[in-house]
Design an enzyme around this catalytic site. Structure first.
Site, PDB file in Angstrom:
ATOM      1  N   CYS A  84      15.082  12.787 -13.513  1.00  0.00           N
ATOM      2  CA  CYS A  84      16.327  12.586 -12.759  1.00  0.00           C
ATOM      3  C   CYS A  84      16.082  12.030 -11.354  1.00  0.00           C
ATOM      4  CB  CYS A  84      17.110  13.905 -12.675  1.00  0.00           C
ATOM      5  SG  CYS A  84      16.320  15.150 -11.636  1.00  0.00           S
ATOM      6  N   GLY A 121      -5.325  -9.152   2.814  1.00  0.00           N
ATOM      7  CA  GLY A 121      -5.966  -8.158   1.942  1.00  0.00           C
ATOM      8  C   GLY A 121      -5.245  -7.898   0.640  1.00  0.00           C
ATOM      9  N   ASN A 165       0.825  -1.215   0.000  1.00  0.00           N
ATOM     10  CA  ASN A 165       0.000   0.000   0.000  1.00  0.00           C
ATOM     11  C   ASN A 165       0.855   1.260   0.000  1.00  0.00           C
ATOM     12  OD1 ASN A 165      -2.057  -1.776   0.124  1.00  0.00           O
ATOM     13  ND2 ASN A 165      -2.523  -1.473   2.292  1.00  0.00           N
ATOM     14  N   CYS A 200      10.757  19.913 -12.536  1.00  0.00           N
ATOM     15  CA  CYS A 200      11.923  19.757 -11.663  1.00  0.00           C
ATOM     16  C   CYS A 200      12.840  20.982 -11.758  1.00  0.00           C
ATOM     17  CB  CYS A 200      12.673  18.506 -12.106  1.00  0.00           C
ATOM     18  SG  CYS A 200      14.189  18.211 -11.192  1.00  0.00           S
ATOM     19  N   HIS A 214       5.769  -0.481  -2.728  1.00  0.00           N
ATOM     20  CA  HIS A 214       5.269   0.207  -3.930  1.00  0.00           C
ATOM     21  C   HIS A 214       5.291   1.730  -3.820  1.00  0.00           C
ATOM     22  CE1 HIS A 214       2.936  -3.649  -5.333  1.00  0.00           C
ATOM     23  NE2 HIS A 214       4.248  -3.764  -5.400  1.00  0.00           N
ATOM     24  N   SER A 240      -4.792  -9.381  -3.472  1.00  0.00           N
ATOM     25  CA  SER A 240      -5.323 -10.305  -4.478  1.00  0.00           C
ATOM     26  C   SER A 240      -4.256 -11.301  -4.936  1.00  0.00           C
ATOM     27  CB  SER A 240      -5.848  -9.515  -5.681  1.00  0.00           C
ATOM     28  OG  SER A 240      -4.831  -8.668  -6.169  1.00  0.00           O
TER      29      SER A 240
HETATM   30  N1  APR Z   1     -10.106  -7.466   4.515  1.00  0.00           N
HETATM   31  C1  APR Z   1      -9.229  -8.270   3.848  1.00  0.00           C
HETATM   32  N2  APR Z   1      -9.164  -8.318   2.498  1.00  0.00           N
HETATM   33  C2  APR Z   1     -10.019  -7.557   1.794  1.00  0.00           C
HETATM   34  C3  APR Z   1     -10.960  -6.700   2.419  1.00  0.00           C
HETATM   35  C4  APR Z   1     -10.981  -6.678   3.844  1.00  0.00           C
HETATM   36  N3  APR Z   1     -11.837  -5.910   4.510  1.00  0.00           N
HETATM   37  N4  APR Z   1     -11.661  -6.059   1.446  1.00  0.00           N
HETATM   38  C5  APR Z   1     -11.168  -6.485   0.265  1.00  0.00           C
HETATM   39  N5  APR Z   1     -10.193  -7.394   0.468  1.00  0.00           N
HETATM   40  C6  APR Z   1      -9.360  -8.090  -0.510  1.00  0.00           C
HETATM   41  C7  APR Z   1     -10.008  -8.323  -1.859  1.00  0.00           C
HETATM   42  O1  APR Z   1     -10.775  -9.530  -1.843  1.00  0.00           O
HETATM   43  C8  APR Z   1      -8.805  -8.428  -2.783  1.00  0.00           C
HETATM   44  O2  APR Z   1      -8.363  -9.780  -2.888  1.00  0.00           O
HETATM   45  O3  APR Z   1      -8.259  -7.272  -0.788  1.00  0.00           O
HETATM   46  C9  APR Z   1      -7.745  -7.610  -2.061  1.00  0.00           C
HETATM   47  C10 APR Z   1      -7.343  -6.319  -2.744  1.00  0.00           C
HETATM   48  O4  APR Z   1      -6.748  -6.650  -3.948  1.00  0.00           O
HETATM   49  P1  APR Z   1      -6.103  -5.539  -4.888  1.00  0.00           P
HETATM   50  O5  APR Z   1      -7.050  -4.416  -5.080  1.00  0.00           O
HETATM   51  O6  APR Z   1      -5.606  -6.262  -6.090  1.00  0.00           O
HETATM   52  O7  APR Z   1      -4.903  -4.959  -4.026  1.00  0.00           O
HETATM   53  P2  APR Z   1      -3.420  -5.462  -3.904  1.00  0.00           P
HETATM   54  O8  APR Z   1      -3.334  -6.939  -3.876  1.00  0.00           O
HETATM   55  O9  APR Z   1      -2.832  -4.681  -2.785  1.00  0.00           O
HETATM   56  O10 APR Z   1      -2.799  -4.945  -5.268  1.00  0.00           O
HETATM   57  C11 APR Z   1      -1.440  -5.108  -5.482  1.00  0.00           C
HETATM   58  O11 APR Z   1      -1.487  -3.874  -7.533  1.00  0.00           O
HETATM   59  O12 APR Z   1      -2.573  -2.078  -8.482  1.00  0.00           O
HETATM   60  C12 APR Z   1      -1.352  -2.538  -8.019  1.00  0.00           C
HETATM   61  O13 APR Z   1       0.496  -1.435  -7.069  1.00  0.00           O
HETATM   62  C13 APR Z   1      -0.870  -1.693  -6.854  1.00  0.00           C
HETATM   63  O14 APR Z   1      -0.108  -2.284  -4.662  1.00  0.00           O
HETATM   64  C14 APR Z   1      -1.068  -2.589  -5.661  1.00  0.00           C
HETATM   65  C15 APR Z   1      -0.871  -3.960  -6.259  1.00  0.00           C
END
Ligand code: APR
Length: 266
Positions: A142, A209, A115, A169, A131, A211
């Site tokens: 730069c 949390g 995050n 910049c 990230h 994906s």
């Molecule tokens: N508690 C736990 N998990 C949750 C909740 C909750 N309350 N609400 C949603 N989720 C889960 C969803 O089911 C999903 O699997 O959180 C996940 C969020 O997934 P993404 O939106 O894909 O986020 P993330 O995995 O952090 O993405 C990775 O992708 O877009 C790029 O750089 C960005 O850091 C990000 C990276």
């Protein structure tokens, strides 16, 4: 609270609690889902408002910034506005409590996040950001760090002007961009090293949390598993992570306080 969970989930929580008490080297990876209960949309949620016709991949890439820097800058200004007044939720607080408690125990906890918000820090955690950071900027040419405008100016009552002129910049004249790792870009070296070392050496890896779709962060669970770690996943929705030993299919803000209170009560 426990009474509201299904019998299967209660059994999984009990198993997870056992592992949390038993294991000493712990690596935790969080993703957008941990901040969802604070009101910050995840990346897999459909974009809303001004941005509903754009996918994340259309906005968070170096190519998108070259094509239309104003569009990408405006999206991040909008995201800053969304995040500016958000506060940590019970999941962030539970992890911070656990880290604090671990200082006086044998447990070693490394918290890694994908995050770009700072809700872990606001809760009191020490965290490694893979990230980048929504509140920092740098030159797109730069890489000179550039201070961002004050966070208060993004308060949701004020309106950010999405047609504002781009900053340049003072060193090289390049456009200023957010200090975020975009799709296709390398992760910061030191942070990645911290994450890989923690994942490779841990006895327990907890994925919260996320994906598990975006690499290399999603590969950390694999490094942990290959070195014998147990894997716990906290996510109300299924993910493609097939290495998981214990799935806690509930919101992080429900599960983490339950787990952590057991440890802290020791
Ligand atoms: N508690 C736990 N998990 C949750 C909740 C909750 N309350 N609400 C949603 N989720 C889960 C969803 O089911 C999903 O699997 O959180 C996940 C969020 O997934 P993404 O939106 O894909 O986020 P993330 O995995 O952090 O993405 C990775 O992708 O877009 C790029 O750089 C960005 O850091 C990000 C990276």
């Amino acid at each position: 609270m426990l009474a509201e969970l299904s019998p299967t989930l209660i059994a999984e929580v009990a198993l997870a609690t056992k592992l949390l008490k038993l294991k000493q080297r712990i690596c935790i990876l969080t993703g957008a889902g941990i901040s969802a209960e604070s009101g910050i949309p995840t990346f897999r949620d459909k974009q809303t408002g001004l941005w509903e016709n754009y996918g994340v991949e259309d906005l968070a890439t170096p190519e998108a910034f070259i094509r239309d820097p104003k569009l990408v800058w405006s999206w991040y200004q909008w995201r800053r506005q969304v995040v500016a007044d958000k506060a940590p939720n019970p999941a962030h607080h539970a992890l911070a409590q656990w880290q604090y408690h671990a200082q006086s125990s044998d447990q070693q906890i490394t918290l890694i996040t994908q995050n770009v918000d700072d809700l872990h820090e606001q809760a009191g955690s020490t965290v490694t950001h893979l990230h980048g950071n929504l509140w920092r900027n740098k030159c797109s040419q730069c890489e000179t760090p550039v201070q961002n405008q004050a966070r208060d100016s993004y308060s949701s009552k004020d309106t950010v002007g999405y047609d504002e002129a781009l900053m340049t910049c003072y060193q090289c004249g390049g456009y200023i961009r957010p200090d975020i790792v975009w799709f296709g870009e390398a992760l910061p070296v030191d942070e990645w090293q911290t994450a890989e070392t923690a994942a490779t050496n841990c006895e327990l890896f907890i994925s919260i949390g996320t994906s598990s779709l975006v690499y290399p962060a999603a590969g950390l669970a694999q490094s942990a598993k290959q070195n014998g770690a147990k894997i716990i996943e906290i996510n109300p929705n299924p993910t493609p992570n097939t290495l998981v030993d214990i799935t806690l299919a509930e919101k992080a803000g429900v599960i983490l306080p339950l787990l952590i209170q057991e440890i802290i009560a020791l």
